[in-house]
Structures are given as structure tokens and as C-alpha cells.
Design a protein around this motif. Structure first.
Motif, PDB file in Angstrom:
ATOM      1  N   SER A  18       0.828  -1.207   0.000  1.00 17.58           N
ATOM      2  CA  SER A  18       0.000   0.000   0.000  1.00 17.58           C
ATOM      3  C   SER A  18       0.854   1.246   0.000  1.00 17.58           C
ATOM      4  O   SER A  18       0.674   2.153   0.778  1.00 17.58           O
ATOM      5  N   ASP A  19       1.851   1.267  -0.924  1.00 15.75           N
ATOM      6  CA  ASP A  19       2.703   2.451  -0.944  1.00 15.75           C
ATOM      7  C   ASP A  19       2.842   3.050  -2.339  1.00 15.75           C
ATOM      8  O   ASP A  19       2.918   4.255  -2.484  1.00 15.75           O
ATOM      9  N   SER A  20       2.862   2.211  -3.398  1.00  8.14           N
ATOM     10  CA  SER A  20       3.200   2.727  -4.717  1.00  8.14           C
ATOM     11  C   SER A  20       2.153   3.679  -5.244  1.00  8.14           C
ATOM     12  O   SER A  20       2.486   4.675  -5.884  1.00  8.14           O
ATOM     13  N   LYS A  21       0.865   3.414  -5.013  1.00  2.00           N
ATOM     14  CA  LYS A  21      -0.170   4.267  -5.560  1.00  2.00           C
ATOM     15  C   LYS A  21      -0.407   5.499  -4.704  1.00  2.00           C
ATOM     16  O   LYS A  21      -1.056   6.435  -5.133  1.00  2.00           O
ATOM     17  N   ALA A  22       0.073   5.469  -3.485  1.00  2.00           N
ATOM     18  CA  ALA A  22      -0.201   6.588  -2.594  1.00  2.00           C
ATOM     19  C   ALA A  22       0.339   7.887  -3.159  1.00  2.00           C
ATOM     20  O   ALA A  22      -0.234   8.956  -2.934  1.00  2.00           O
ATOM     21  N   ALA A  23       1.436   7.799  -3.898  1.00  3.95           N
ATOM     22  CA  ALA A  23       2.024   9.017  -4.438  1.00  3.95           C
ATOM     23  C   ALA A  23       1.150   9.659  -5.490  1.00  3.95           C
ATOM     24  O   ALA A  23       1.330  10.824  -5.829  1.00  3.95           O
ATOM     25  N   ASN A  24       0.161   8.894  -6.017  1.00  8.91           N
ATOM     26  CA  ASN A  24      -0.708   9.436  -7.047  1.00  8.91           C
ATOM     27  C   ASN A  24      -1.786  10.345  -6.494  1.00  8.91           C
ATOM     28  O   ASN A  24      -2.493  10.995  -7.247  1.00  8.91           O
ATOM     29  N   LEU A  25      -1.971  10.352  -5.175  1.00  7.14           N
ATOM     30  CA  LEU A  25      -3.000  11.191  -4.586  1.00  7.14           C
ATOM     31  C   LEU A  25      -2.557  12.644  -4.628  1.00  7.14           C
ATOM     32  O   LEU A  25      -1.474  12.980  -4.168  1.00  7.14           O
ATOM     33  N   PRO A  26      -3.374  13.542  -5.175  1.00  3.19           N
ATOM     34  CA  PRO A  26      -2.987  14.949  -5.224  1.00  3.19           C
ATOM     35  C   PRO A  26      -2.791  15.509  -3.835  1.00  3.19           C
ATOM     36  O   PRO A  26      -3.382  15.043  -2.867  1.00  3.19           O
ATOM     37  N   ALA A  27      -1.952  16.496  -3.724  1.00  2.27           N
ATOM     38  CA  ALA A  27      -1.688  17.122  -2.432  1.00  2.27           C
ATOM     39  C   ALA A  27      -2.967  17.689  -1.861  1.00  2.27           C
ATOM     40  O   ALA A  27      -3.773  18.298  -2.563  1.00  2.27           O
ATOM     41  N   ALA A  28      -3.179  17.462  -0.560  1.00  4.43           N
ATOM     42  CA  ALA A  28      -4.416  17.869   0.091  1.00  4.43           C
ATOM     43  C   ALA A  28      -4.308  19.302   0.572  1.00  4.43           C
ATOM     44  O   ALA A  28      -4.291  19.589   1.758  1.00  4.43           O
ATOM     45  N   THR A  29      -4.171  20.206  -0.359  1.00  2.17           N
ATOM     46  CA  THR A  29      -4.116  21.614  -0.004  1.00  2.17           C
ATOM     47  C   THR A  29      -5.265  22.313  -0.694  1.00  2.17           C
ATOM     48  O   THR A  29      -5.588  22.014  -1.839  1.00  2.17           O
ATOM     49  N   GLY A  30      -5.899  23.253  -0.004  1.00  4.66           N
ATOM     50  CA  GLY A  30      -7.048  23.944  -0.572  1.00  4.66           C
ATOM     51  C   GLY A  30      -8.230  22.997  -0.632  1.00  4.66           C
ATOM     52  O   GLY A  30      -8.390  22.117   0.201  1.00  4.66           O
ATOM     53  N   PRO A  31      -9.102  23.161  -1.664  1.00  2.00           N
ATOM     54  CA  PRO A  31     -10.276  22.304  -1.801  1.00  2.00           C
ATOM     55  C   PRO A  31      -9.872  20.834  -1.927  1.00  2.00           C
ATOM     56  O   PRO A  31      -8.812  20.512  -2.457  1.00  2.00           O
ATOM     57  N   ASP A  32     -10.722  19.955  -1.445  1.00  7.14           N
ATOM     58  CA  ASP A  32     -10.447  18.534  -1.503  1.00  7.14           C
ATOM     59  C   ASP A  32     -10.275  18.113  -2.964  1.00  7.14           C
ATOM     60  O   ASP A  32     -11.210  18.210  -3.756  1.00  7.14           O
ATOM     61  N   PRO A  33      -9.096  17.623  -3.351  1.00  7.02           N
ATOM     62  CA  PRO A  33      -8.858  17.278  -4.764  1.00  7.02           C
ATOM     63  C   PRO A  33      -9.670  16.082  -5.243  1.00  7.02           C
ATOM     64  O   PRO A  33      -9.751  15.836  -6.443  1.00  7.02           O
ATOM     65  N   LEU A  34     -10.266  15.320  -4.315  1.00  8.51           N
ATOM     66  CA  LEU A  34     -11.055  14.157  -4.701  1.00  8.51           C
ATOM     67  C   LEU A  34     -12.549  14.459  -4.809  1.00  8.51           C
ATOM     68  O   LEU A  34     -13.321  13.593  -5.224  1.00  8.51           O
ATOM     69  N   SER A  35     -12.947  15.671  -4.443  1.00  6.04           N
ATOM     70  CA  SER A  35     -14.370  16.011  -4.436  1.00  6.04           C
ATOM     71  C   SER A  35     -14.986  15.917  -5.822  1.00  6.04           C
ATOM     72  O   SER A  35     -16.126  15.464  -5.977  1.00  6.04           O
ATOM     73  N   ASP A  36     -14.251  16.345  -6.838  1.00  7.04           N
ATOM     74  CA  ASP A  36     -14.779  16.285  -8.197  1.00  7.04           C
ATOM     75  C   ASP A  36     -15.019  14.843  -8.620  1.00  7.04           C
ATOM     76  O   ASP A  36     -16.046  14.525  -9.236  1.00  7.04           O
ATOM     77  N   MET A  37     -14.062  13.961  -8.270  1.00  2.00           N
ATOM     78  CA  MET A  37     -14.256  12.543  -8.583  1.00  2.00           C
ATOM     79  C   MET A  37     -15.506  12.008  -7.907  1.00  2.00           C
ATOM     80  O   MET A  37     -16.301  11.284  -8.509  1.00  2.00           O
ATOM     81  N   MET A  38     -15.684  12.352  -6.632  1.00  4.02           N
ATOM     82  CA  MET A  38     -16.830  11.843  -5.889  1.00  4.02           C
ATOM     83  C   MET A  38     -18.139  12.346  -6.490  1.00  4.02           C
ATOM     84  O   MET A  38     -19.127  11.606  -6.582  1.00  4.02           O
ATOM     85  N   ALA A  39     -18.163  13.599  -6.905  1.00  2.95           N
ATOM     86  CA  ALA A  39     -19.372  14.147  -7.529  1.00  2.95           C
ATOM     87  C   ALA A  39     -19.701  13.390  -8.812  1.00  2.95           C
ATOM     88  O   ALA A  39     -20.868  13.111  -9.113  1.00  2.95           O
ATOM     89  N   ARG A  40     -18.675  13.042  -9.578  1.00  2.00           N
ATOM     90  CA  ARG A  40     -18.890  12.291 -10.813  1.00  2.00           C
ATOM     91  C   ARG A  40     -19.320  10.855 -10.536  1.00  2.00           C
ATOM     92  O   ARG A  40     -20.129  10.290 -11.267  1.00  2.00           O
ATOM     93  N   VAL A  41     -18.783  10.275  -9.451  1.00  2.00           N
ATOM     94  CA  VAL A  41     -19.231   8.936  -9.049  1.00  2.00           C
ATOM     95  C   VAL A  41     -20.715   8.981  -8.680  1.00  2.00           C
ATOM     96  O   VAL A  41     -21.496   8.103  -9.071  1.00  2.00           O
ATOM     97  N   ALA A  42     -21.098  10.003  -7.922  1.00  2.00           N
ATOM     98  CA  ALA A  42     -22.498  10.150  -7.526  1.00  2.00           C
ATOM     99  C   ALA A  42     -23.411  10.300  -8.738  1.00  2.00           C
ATOM    100  O   ALA A  42     -24.583   9.911  -8.698  1.00  2.00           O
ATOM    101  N   ALA A  43     -22.852  10.854  -9.828  1.00  2.00           N
ATOM    102  CA  ALA A  43     -23.632  11.026 -11.053  1.00  2.00           C
ATOM    103  C   ALA A  43     -23.648   9.756 -11.906  1.00  2.00           C
ATOM    104  O   ALA A  43     -24.263   9.735 -12.973  1.00  2.00           O
ATOM    105  N   GLY A  44     -22.970   8.714 -11.436  1.00  2.00           N
ATOM    106  CA  GLY A  44     -23.002   7.436 -12.133  1.00  2.00           C
ATOM    107  C   GLY A  44     -21.887   7.207 -13.120  1.00  2.00           C
ATOM    108  O   GLY A  44     -21.976   6.305 -13.962  1.00  2.00           O
ATOM    109  N   GLU A  45     -20.790   7.951 -13.023  1.00  2.00           N
ATOM    110  CA  GLU A  45     -19.663   7.783 -13.942  1.00  2.00           C
ATOM    111  C   GLU A  45     -18.737   6.667 -13.452  1.00  2.00           C
ATOM    112  O   GLU A  45     -18.055   6.822 -12.439  1.00  2.00           O
TER     113      GLU A  45
END
Length: 208
Positions: A18-45
Motif C-alpha cells: 500500500s505504498d506505490s499508488k499513494a504518491a498518485n493522490l494529489p496534495a491535500a491543499t485547498g479544496p479537496d482534490p477528490l471532491s470532483d471525482m466523488m461528484a462524478r461517481v455520484a452522477a453514475g460515472e
């Protein structure tokens, strides 16, 4: 259902650690960088769910592995987590928690459910280590969510070198408590106590 609930169904491969993919997570500064993904998941993407998996699965696998101490079970639980995310993405409230905290809490709860299913006395000490009573996001979830945040680096520096190193290895290296104890040359209970005290300090620091 966007994918079969089987190990590696989204990524097409097993988790080596559980280490190699962790670097792919955008830096958690400012707005949550994963929020857009979650909104698209909620829309069924479905493509958004795959992107969310690729960005977060390494961390969540580490959470599951430390609770279950079994790679196969952890991978099974991980798939259940993303099925839950797919079904409940519309319930996510950005104002209450970050995406990483929300899905880390789901992972923790699913892993604990699987641990309990082994029997009433199975790994009772592990359950004691990971459960909290106040309903707030666990220290594990907060640390996982903050891995790319400068706040976590600052808070880890407040711990002694040994505890900080063990927590980094446990959370971001997918290493079980048993393996950590062997590596540290210390009893398992002692290592768990170091981690428990360190998590309490980290949680307090991250909430400041």
C-alpha cells in the motif's frame, strides 16, 4: 454494479503493497482534490470510480490490512468498500469531511465487521485498538486522509523518531503489527501501545 466484487476487479491486479499508488493522490491543499471525482461517481460515472480507486486504494488497503492481518481478506473488503462508495456516493457531504476521511471510515468499519465475523473472541485486542466511541472520524482515517498534507508531516515531527517511523510503516507501507513487532524486536503489545499513543497525539495535532 460497476465492477465485480472480486480482488483486483477495478485495477486488474492485486495489491503488492500500500505504498506505490499513494504518491498518485494529489496534495491535500485547498479544496479537496477528490471532491470532483466523488461528484462524478455520484452522477453514475464508472470512469470516475476507477480514478477514485487508483488514487485511494493503496491507503485503504493499508487500513484493512492492519485490522485484518490477512491480505486476501483485506483485498475482498477493499472491493466491498468501493461497491459501497458507488452505491452511497450521493450521501457524501463535503462540508462534514474530506473524501479520503469518508471512505477511510467506510474501510475501517467494513474491516471491523469482517473481523467480528470471525467470532466473538477473535482479535479482541485488535478491535480495542481501532474502535472509538465518540463517532468522530478515527485517527486512522484522519492520518490516511492527511498523508499528502503538510499538516501530517508537521504532526509526525512532534512524535519521537521511533513512533513516527512505526506509524509511517504501518499506515503507508501496509505492514501488519506483527511484522512491525518482529522488525522492532519488541513484544506485539508494546508496539501496539506505541502506535495507539502516537495516533492519539496525531489526532489531537491534526484537529488543532
Amino acid at each position: 454494479m460497476p465492477f465485480a466484487a472480486r480482488r483486483g476487479a477495478i485495477s486488474g491486479q492485486r495489491h503488492p503493497a500500500s505504498d506505490s499508488k499513494a504518491a498518485n493522490l494529489p496534495a491535500a491543499t485547498g479544496p479537496d482534490p477528490l471532491s470532483d471525482m466523488m461528484a462524478r461517481v455520484a452522477a453514475g460515472e464508472r470512469a470516475a470510480l476507477r480514478q477514485l480507486y487508483e488514487a485511494t486504494s493503496a491507503k485503504l488497503f493499508g487500513v484493512c490490512l492492519r485490522i485484518l492481518s490477512d491480505r486476501d481478506e483485506s483485498e475482498d473488503v477493499l472491493q466491498e468498500v468501493y461497491l459501497t462508495v458507488w452505491r452511497r456516493a450521493d450521501r457524501f457531504e463535503p462540508g462534514r469531511a474530506s473524501v479520503m476521511t469518508w471512505i477511510s471510515t467506510i474501510a475501517r468499519n467494513r474491516a471491523i465487521d469482517r473481523l467480528r465475523a470471525r467470532g466473538p473472541l477473535a482479535n479482541a485486542d485488535t478491535l480495542e485498538d481501532v474502535e472509538i466511541a465518540d463517532g468522530a472520524p478515527s485517527a486512522e482515517a484522519q492520518v490516511a486522509a492527511a498523508q499528502s498534507d503538510s499538516a501530517l508531516a508537521r504532526c509526525l515531527e512532534e512524535l519521537d523518531v521511533r513512533t513516527a517511523g512505526i506509524i509511517r510503516t504501518a499506515f503507508f507501507g501496509g505492514v501488519t503489527y506483527e511484522a512491525l513487532a518482529v522488525g522492532a524486536g519488541a513484544p506485539l503489545g508494546t508496539v501496539k501501545s506505541w502506535i495507539r499513543r502516537g495516533l492519539i497525539k496525531l489526532r489531537g495535532c491534526l484537529e488543532r
